[in-house]
Each structure stands twice: as structure tokens, then as C-alpha cells.
Design an enzyme around this catalytic site. Sequence first.
Site, PDB file in Angstrom:
ATOM      1  N   SER A   1     -27.070 -23.764 -28.551  1.00 51.78           N
ATOM      2  CA  SER A   1     -26.481 -25.078 -28.539  1.00 51.78           C
ATOM      3  C   SER A   1     -26.870 -25.965 -27.353  1.00 51.78           C
ATOM      4  O   SER A   1     -26.706 -27.169 -27.410  1.00 51.78           O
ATOM      5  CB  SER A   1     -24.959 -24.938 -28.553  1.00 51.78           C
ATOM      6  OG  SER A   1     -24.514 -24.332 -27.358  1.00 51.78           O
TER       7      SER A   1
ATOM      8  N   LYS B   1     -24.927 -29.865 -19.219  1.00 55.48           N
ATOM      9  CA  LYS B   1     -24.514 -29.785 -20.620  1.00 55.48           C
ATOM     10  C   LYS B   1     -23.165 -30.478 -20.780  1.00 55.48           C
ATOM     11  O   LYS B   1     -22.278 -30.326 -19.930  1.00 55.48           O
ATOM     12  CB  LYS B   1     -24.419 -28.311 -21.039  1.00 55.48           C
ATOM     13  CG  LYS B   1     -24.185 -28.111 -22.540  1.00 55.48           C
ATOM     14  CD  LYS B   1     -24.201 -26.629 -22.918  1.00 55.48           C
ATOM     15  CE  LYS B   1     -24.012 -26.407 -24.406  1.00 55.48           C
ATOM     16  NZ  LYS B   1     -24.016 -24.978 -24.776  1.00 55.48           N
TER      17      LYS B   1
ATOM     18  N   SER C   1     -26.819 -19.393 -26.469  1.00 56.81           N
ATOM     19  CA  SER C   1     -26.982 -20.844 -26.366  1.00 56.81           C
ATOM     20  C   SER C   1     -27.771 -21.333 -25.159  1.00 56.81           C
ATOM     21  O   SER C   1     -28.118 -22.510 -25.080  1.00 56.81           O
ATOM     22  CB  SER C   1     -25.617 -21.534 -26.374  1.00 56.81           C
ATOM     23  OG  SER C   1     -25.135 -21.640 -27.694  1.00 56.81           O
TER      24      SER C   1
END
Lengths: 102, 473, 482
Positions: free
Chosen positions: C156, C81, C180
Site C-alpha cells: 500500500s 505515507k 506494504s
Amino acid sequence: MNNENLITEKDVAHVAALARLHLTTKEIADFTTQLRSILEHGRDITALDLAGIPPTSGPIPLENVFREDVAGSCIDKSEVLSQAPGHQEGQFLVPPLLDGSE
Amino acid sequence: MSEEKYEPVIGLEVHCELKTATKLWCACPNEFGGEPNTHICPICLGLPGTLPVLNRNAVEYAMWIGAALNCEIKPSKFHRKNYFYPDMPKDFQISQYDEPINVQGYLDLPTGIRIRIERAHIEEDTGKSSHLGKSGRIHASYGALVDYNRAGVPLVEIVSAPDIRSSEQAKDYVSELRAVLVATGATDGRMEEGSLRVDANVSVRKGPNAPFGTRCEIKNVNSLRSLVRAIEYEIKRQIEILEDGGRIVQQTRHFNEDTLSTVALRSKEEAQDYRYFPEPDLPPVSPLDTWINKVKQELPPLPSQRRAKVKETFGTAEDSQIITLVEQDLDGLFLDVVSRGADCEIALRRLLNEAASQIEAAKKLDAQDFAELIGMEKSGKLSATQCKAVLANMLEGGGSPMQIAASLGFEGMNSNELEEVITQIINDNPDAFERFKAGDEKVSQFFVGQVMKATKGKANGKAVIEFLEAKKS
Amino acid sequence: MKLSDKPLSAKEIAAGIKNKTFSATEIVRNSLSRIDKLDGDIHAFLAVTGDQALLRAKEIDEMVSKGEDPGILAGVPIGIKDNICTRKVATTCGSKILNEWKPPYDATVIEKLRSQGAIVVGKTNMDEFAMGSSTEHSAFGPTRNPHNINCVPGGSSGGSAASVASGMVPLALGSDTGGSIRQPAAFCGVVGLKPTYGLVSRYGLVAFASSLDQIGPFSRNVEDSVLLSNAIMGHDPLDSTSLDIETPPIKIDIDKGVKGLRIGIISEFLEGISPEISKAIELACKYLEEGGGQIESCSVPSVRQSLSAYYLIAPAEASSNLARFDGVRFGMRVDGKNAEEMMVNTRTAGFGNEVKRRIMLGTYALSAGYYDAYYGSAQKLRTLVIRDFKSAYQKFDVLLSPTTPTTAFEIGAKVDDPLTMYLSDVCTIPTNLAGHPAISVPFGHDSKGLPIGLQVLAPALKDNLTLRVAKYLESAVEKANV
């Protein structure tokens, strides 16, 4: 959190200044509406009786976490300065500071 | 002007840099100066993703300070103080807010006045910015350069109660506080290097029973002299405003070293709102009793205790001399040489007059040698002038005072030689001797001078006068 | 989109590389070509570090040929990420404001991955600064759900979830502040674990809300989640909130199943969920009972107010964490006639709308006169959540709930309505407030073919228990599909 305490456009403008953001008039109006609806949703907390409940700021109770006072290595400033938006003479360059006398 | 009507009320905030080996949150060395941005790492630069880890020694040093200032040492927390400024890498300062490590202490000044300490808490220092352009001033500057070597250096901020009533008292407080801080070993207390920085909160009120007036905070005070001047200027400024029927506006003012006046900082549109909240990246600090007790036990003697000790040994010494002796850190040597039989008065005089100008060398003096030297002056083997000359040599490279005296040709003159010289001089100056006999004391100095000249300084002044007195009859 | 059947698992890859069935170079090439083929549609990656990955693969292959052990993730490609710092590789947090910033250091998890032989193939897309539930708030365009490219992948960590779901990589790292990891795992049909707060170092994770953030693994099966967890967990002296405890490698005994486990179904989370997810919960209960689990309904009252508390605490911390993006030391700068104006210009141009909204909300919640009413109350609620979970765990070993109230929604459906978007995190947020572990495990699909995820929650440090129950549910679904 009574109605009269709900966030106003004036509050939003003040908060934007604190947060170093410039908002247009329209953005101030939109944010006021949106923040108001989020904060109104938050009224479910104030409906609870929270008197005598201590606050929690971290999920896992810890204390006395220390580092020993032993020097380690620093970083080569050229690698950091190469990523800086402005630098000069091995220092970070910024526009003039205003916090001086009038 | 009716300044006597007004009483100043002063509270001081003193920031002192701790002498830890590394910074507060990272392993970068904590060193003064250095080429810009050489003591930096991702953590003290506040780069995204980095986290602070608390330096154990910084906590211990803060506890030393708390113990020395008679504070209660308590479980404490860190908070974030949010404000934007380029020399603050994270754009918030990690500090202690409503739960500081040290609370409610006091500092007794040598004058006997007690100043209460509200708190002494741990926080981080900022970087340093310098203005580009003409004369390095904020005005006419086209930019600024930021050096983060100092960012994240550990500080303890000591906040006094508004107990100070004059600029002189403020100076006494800072001097004594500095001496205490240095004695603990937590800081080197160098104001000129910025390792000790003072902000003054000043207000005035009509008499000691009136409520406090509106205060102004004065920043950028870099020496004791500036502190006195800045406070005096500010008191005068406030009194003038009040006398003119005006009101004091609460503000932060900057002391200008050149104009010796204070100037208001640009007022911000929004009121200061630091939005303190508990620092989520740092667990609370809760020193165990064993740690607190160890700190209290190991605390070195403080200036007040050291002054008392000197006073005990040499009761007739003046307070100001004792204060200076302890300030110069020469009280240990003094007590040592006195314990070896040296004369208190001479030892103190030589330490304060001669040794104090070369403190580092003086601290290295061998107590036995120094005691011998004082003994030689006391017994008259060396004149005061000779004693100073021998001491100067000892400060340069050490050595036995006997050998140095010999190498300088300060062999004590024997009495016969001295008597011969004095007799000759009396014979050469019969008028003067008559005046001396008639009681004109000033003439004795003439004879001493003549003898010194004839003996190239070898003679002992006291001995000369004794001979003269003897010749009277 | 047709996903290729059965891409290799991380466990299979590591084993195959160690016994020389195939090379790390072949595996990485495979991964890169799959990214090349699929990512034009899906946009899971913000940057693909192919050259570095191939160099690293060569090193791994050399280690293997010399008989050295490259580690438990030998040659396994992994997506990271883009809020996890990678030295000299741009880390954007899905934001313009970082302006392709290349960190001068690696996050602790990156160092740990490297020491276990994993190969970073790229940085994955995300909502800007991890603020969002759909990955539509990325400054670089949305990621699409591999199961239906008109739908969001969740957020996210949408890029990480989609990269694993589409078989581009077997593993990815995400971060979970209010769901997330788990919410996109549910939307994309993969396994996502939010570990106990403090088990995985946050050093090098660009902070959103420090007291809630936790890095965790994405994988296509539970075993791989265990593998990646074991690689990244452990005490880190650079993170003061990292737990200084022995973390024995997590082992799950598949045969152990759920026999004798007391499993509570969180009643508050069954309100207002889609009927198909409701059915999935019923089916899961049936499977768990068949396996010997004791199922009972369980109430955790304060989870009802958790969303409100979260949307005060997280923005408050974020407003402070995001102050440093000021145009001085790194990233973007928009000039101004003085430093203050430069900061305002930079932040105004650099942050997207959602980030500004949360900074505003958080600044307001902390500002003078409002702290007690907002932030202070939220922190008290946090205490209640912890207490309520504690009493629930006196009766139950684990808790079960849907991961999300609905399956993946369409791109654009909620982007203009912040509060509705926030409500999609309602089931995941309470565990972040408590700091507990929770996992989302795929459990079938809805009638539109979109994955359903179930969430298994456990008390702090019982991460292994969430994995054990997840493993059981995973096997039960497999068996049913046979």
C-alpha cells in the site's frame, strides 16, 4: 468450515449492520461471492491439526507495560473542535441519540 | 396475586470509578465535572493513530478491590468490546473478558449473608452525552452534545453471583460493597456523582429450588432508594406477566426516576454481538506475587473488621448503631475516646446524634477534648443539653470543652445553690410535691423544667431528681 | 520515463549541508521542483508541504551557520505515507472519510525525524487505510510506477516507493502490515525495510492491523536505509508494544559481507514465481556463495497457510480499528435523522470498496459463532509460523526469498479480483505474522525493464543482519553492472 457454514447473503447483511454499513442488494451479492472465495481459500488452515496449539495475539511476548499515574497536559479543545463535523457550546454535536425507551 | 409463591433472584453489576490521578490510558487528569471537554487529549478522544498505555495505579487499585472482596488476583488480559455509540470514542470499549484480574470472591453482609463475587475487572468509562431540546429527554430531542471528560476514566466492574433474594438484600449488598470500596481507598463511592453505578439483573422463580427464570437487566439506577424501587417494580412486573400466563422476554430495561417504573430499551435489529477479541495494543498484565502480597498486607481494615472491633469494645451497642458508626467513618474516633476512659454509651450517642451531622468536622475533633467532654456529661458537670451545646462549638472551631463550657456560662452549679432553688420551688408548688411523693413520676419532669427555667438551664437534670428523691423522706 | 542519473543520497545530502557544500534550502527547492516536474504523471504525493519545508530548511541552514548540528538527517527531504499523523497537516490515509483531517498531534516518528533535522516535503499516496497491494485503492487516484507509468507501484505504500524511485526525495516512510513496504519497494526498485515489530513506535500511525503494523524506511540504497532506521527506531512510552531495549545505532560493516553466514532459501516461496525472478534467486545464490555464504534450501511449512491467516487477522483488527470513523469527532459526516443513521451514512459514503470488504470480512471473522473457526484458528496458525521460523533460524542466520512472485503488474489488472490481488503479498506476509524484520533490496530487472526485489529475512531484532546481507547483494549487483 463446511459448505453449509459458508457465508450467505443473510450473514453479509447481518455483518453490514454490525459494522454500520449500508449495502445495496448488488453489493450484498458481490460481497457474498468475494468473501466466500476468500474464506474458501482459508480452508487450508482448518485442514491442519491445530488442537493443542495456543493462539498468538501479539508477535513479541511482552507483559506488564505500565504508565505511572502522573498527570500531563491536556489538549486545547478548540483545536479538536475545529476538526469536528459538528460542535456547539464547547461540545461535540451529534444528531439525536436513539438508545432510549420505546 | 400470589407473590409469596415467587422468589426473586438478583445479581448486581456495580461499576466504580477509581480515584487515580489520571485516566486509564492517558495522562489527562481524572477529575469529576469540569467544563466540558477540558480533560481530553488525542488518546482519550480515540483519535486515529493513538494508543493506550495502562495506568499502573489503576491496576493496583483494582487489586485492592480484589483483595478486599476475597478474590483470587490473577494474570489478566484486555479485550475489545465492539459497539458503536457516540460517547464511546473508539467505538469499542477496552475491558477484560475471559481473563479478568479478580475472580471468585465474596462479600459478607452485616446480616451474616454471604454474596459471592464472580469477578471484578478493569475497564474504561465512556464520555457523557446530553440531549438537546425539551426537558433534556431523548424524545423530542433535536440532537445531543458529547463531553469526553469522563472518557477513559478507570472503572472496576464488580459482578455478583445471582445470590441476592430481595430488594432489601440488594440494598444491603450495595451499602456494604460501597463501604468496602471506600475503605480500600480505591474509590470515593459517590453514587450521586456517578462514581458508583449499579445495574441489576432480576428474575423470579417459583420457589428456591426451581430453575432460574429469564432475567432482565435494569440500568440507570442512581441511588439506593432507586435500586430498591426499581427491583421491586421489576419483580412485580415479572410476576404479573407470569401470573397472566405470559413469558418474560430477556431485555435491558431503563429505570425511570419520575414514573418509578422500568421501560424496555429500544430493541435493536441485530442481537448484541460485541465481537470480543484480545486488545492488540496492550500486553497482558501479570502482577508478581510480591506485588499481590504487598497489596494484601497494606489493605486497610475493612468495615466488617472495624465493626467487630467496636462490638468488642462496646458489646451492648446495637448492630445498626455500629454499622452507622463505621459507615460514617467515626469508629476510629469512638475507639480512641473510649480508650481515654470515656463512657461508651454517651460517646456513641453524641457521635451518632450530633457529630454525624457534621462528619467532616467530627473527624477533626481532638480525641482528648472529646473524651473530656463525655467525662463532663457523665459526671454531671454538664447536662445533656449543655453537652450538646459545647459539642456544637467544638465542631465549629474546636477548643477545650472546659473553656467552651465556661464561656457559655455552664459553670456547674454547686449543690447548695441548687438545693436552695429546689427548696424554693417545692415551697411554691406544695400540691405537686405531694403528688410526687405519692409516686407520680411524671411530676418530676415538671420540677426539672421549673428548675431549669429558674437556673437558665445551668442545672443538671439528674442532680435535680436526686434532690427531689432525697426530699421525699 | 527517463530518470535523472544519480540523485544525491540522504547520506550525501546531510554531509553536504553540514560542510556547507550546499544549503538545505537548495536541496528542498530541488526536491520540490522535481516533484513539480514529475508528480503530474506519477502522483506519488497527496499533499506537498512546500512552504513549511522551506521554512524548516531555513532553520536548518541557520543552525548550520551557527555551528549547531541539526542531526543525522540534516536537511534531508522526506516523504511521509499519509497514514502517519502530522500536526496541522492533512492526514487522509488515502480515504475520503478523513475529509482533510488535520491531526492535533505529531506521530512519534515525525518528532524523531524533526529532531534529526529531516524535512517533511509532503504526504504520499497509499491504498485506502493501507489496504491494498497496488495503490489503486486510494480514494484520490492511483500512483504510477516510475519505471513504467502503465504499471502499479505496488502498495500500500506505493506513493512513498514511487517518490523515492523517481528521485523526488531520497527517503520516505511507509508502513508494512503484510508487505506494504517491501512489495512496493520491489516493484519500484528501491530498498524497503520492515523492522522488527516494536522497534519503531506506532504512536501516530493510523492503525490498520495493530499486531502486524510497523513503520519502516524507503531509500535508494542500503546505507540510507540504515540512516533512516537509526533516526526512527527507539523505545516510545506512548506505545505499549514498543520494545524497551537499548537500540544501539545499527552499523553495517560493508567489508563483513556474508562470509560464514548460513543462508536458507525458503523453498515454499519458489513455487509459482515468474521464471525471471527464479533466475534472480539463482544469481543471488551464486553471488552469496562467492562471498563465502553457505546456501541451502529451507522449508518453513506454515508459510503456505500464512496468507489465509493474515486475511482473517488483519481484517478482524481493522474492523475494530476503523470503527472510530463514525462522523462524530473528526473527518467526514453524512447526516441522518439520528446518530446511528448518521454513522451508517458516513461510513457508507466515506469508505471505499476494498475497505468495506475487509471490514465485512473482519466483522464476520469475529462474530458470534465464527470466532473459533476463523479468528481463533488464524491465531493458532500464527503460533505455528513463529515455531517454524524458530526452527529454521536454528539452522540459518538469515533466509532469502523473492519479495514478490512477479514484477509490477499493469494498472487495472487485478483490481477487480481481490483474492488474486491478495496473493501478490504471499512472500511478505509471514514475517508480519512472526513480527520479524525483512528487507527488500533491488536485484536487477526483468526483460520488460521492471525491477526485481529480493527479500532477506532474519529473526526478531536482527534487523542489522538483513541490512548487512542486503548491502552485500546491492554491491554485488553494482559490481556486475560495472
